[in-house]
Design an enzyme around this catalytic site. Structure first.
Site, short mmCIF file in Angstrom:
data_model
loop_
_atom_site.label_atom_id
_atom_site.label_comp_id
_atom_site.label_asym_id
_atom_site.label_seq_id
_atom_site.Cartn_x
_atom_site.Cartn_y
_atom_site.Cartn_z
CE LYS A 144 -9.23 -50.13 15.53
NZ LYS A 144 -10.59 -49.98 16.10
CB THR A 145 -10.53 -52.58 8.93
OG1 THR A 145 -10.01 -53.20 10.10
CG2 THR A 145 -10.22 -53.45 7.72
CG ASP A 182 -7.06 -55.47 12.70
OD1 ASP A 182 -6.93 -54.43 13.39
OD2 ASP A 182 -8.13 -56.07 12.57
CB THR A 238 -8.69 -52.35 20.33
OG1 THR A 238 -8.04 -53.58 20.69
CG2 THR A 238 -9.50 -52.58 19.05
NE ARG A 244 -17.01 -54.10 13.59
CZ ARG A 244 -15.76 -54.27 14.00
NH1 ARG A 244 -15.50 -54.80 15.17
NH2 ARG A 244 -14.75 -53.90 13.22
#
Length: 343
Positions: free
Chosen positions: A73-74, A118, A167, A227
């Site tokens: 997302k980032t 965020d 999230t 990740r």
């Protein structure tokens, strides 16, 4: 003189290593759309959105990304900023404590800037109300004073794009969700092939020679998350450097992940403990979340939000009206039978 040099050198070396580690995580982040693997539907939609906005010479509309952590997302927010050549200001929901904090951020934006928030679901509701007119009409309403003498001042804001990530989209109020006119996009889990491509790219950046079988082994244990895959790759690199002269083979990967407690399906010790306790103490279920939390000495929210999704996704755990139940696939994976005893 010699004593001072001996004392200072390790400290300087540690600072340099810390900088390299921090820079490494940033380096692995894709810098172009071609480097960003997966999420094809989202990329196609963003391409149309950004291209149309550029042709109109207008900042892109507000965008919301949601999905589990570690899916990119980032990274998407940074790519949008690069694509539009816009300056991006980064903050998070928990960091904005007062209305004044948000007002300070918004009034310091320039035309065409991107504001990335965020974990926006953790934004205070009072602050949320101030954000509505800023998103819709580009104005900021500030109340000065208290009681009968209070008055409202309206400040005009430059045109900007709000990109938010979360999230837990269910915790975002409907009025806020509806104001993301550019679109609300859900990031999906990655396939093993996509994870494999990400690992190969990261290995190339890190200067690692990796065997195709090693790539496949890391990929299938990475919980479909980039990740996690990059984390495993770095730990395997460390193991290979210490024990195997830097060669990242399939055997090295297996040994590293075994040391980390990650099995063939990507389950860690905590995941397996949940299944084993359900089998040993509750006959495989059904068992309620409260009871399971007490048996594991773990918070219910942690079980429900951190561990359960992946177990359910793999078909090892089921949620029923009566409680959680272990599946036959879980018994087979743990090499256990219905009585809860090892075969």
């Amino acid at each position: 003189m010699s004593t001072e040099k001996t004392t200072k050198k390790p400290k300087e070396t540690q600072q340099t290593q810390d900088k390299e580690v921090n820079h490494l995580d940033y380096t692995l982040r894709p810098g172009t759309w071609n480097e960003y693997i997966g999420q094809k539907n989202i990329k196609d939609n963003l391409h149309i959105l950004l291209t149309a906005a550029q042709q109109r010479e207008h900042p892109p509309e507000h965008i919301l990304f949601y999905g589990p952590p570690g899916l990119g997302k980032t990274t998407l927010a940074h790519l949008i900023a690069k694509e539009t050549k816009a300056q991006m200001k980064v903050t998070s929901g928990p960091a904005i404590l007062k209305v004044g904090d948000l007002a300070s951020i918004l009034t310091n934006l320039s035309h065409g800037d991107i504001l990335f928030i965020d974990e926006i679901h953790r934004l205070n509701k009072a602050i949320e109300e101030v954000l509505y007119p800023a998103m819709e009409s580009g104005s900021l309403d500030i109340i000065i004073g208290k009681g009968p003498s209070a008055r409202t001042i309206q400040l005009e804001l430059p045109q900007f794009t709000l990109i938010a990530a979360t999230t837990r989209i269910a915790m975002i109020s409907s009025p806020l969700r509806s104001r993301f006119s550019g679109g609300v996009f859900k990031l999906e889990f990655y396939t093993n092939d996509e994870i494999g491509q990400i690992i190969e790219r990261s290995a190339k950046i890190l200067g690692i020679k990796i065997d195709p079988k090693a790539v496949a082994e890391i990929s299938k244990r990475s919980r479909f998350t980039p990740r996690t895959a990059n984390y495993f790759l770095k730990r395997c690199r460390d193991f290979a450097q210490v024990h195997n002269g830097g060669v990242l083979s399939h055997d090295t990967v297996v040994k590293t992940l075994a040391m980390l407690g990650v099995d063939e399906l990507g389950l860690n010790a905590a995941d397996r403990d949940i299944l084993k306790i359900m089998i040993d103490k509750f006959g495989g279920g059904p068992v309620g979340l409260n009871t399971l939390g007490a048996a594991l000495s773990e918070e219910q929210a942690t079980i429900e939000e951190v561990y359960e999704p992946y177990l359910i996704q793999l078909g090892l755990l089921e949620r029923t009206p009566r409680g959680r139940t272990v599946t036959d696939k879980a018994y087979a994976h743990l090499d256990m039978k219905g009585s809860g005893k090892l075969l």
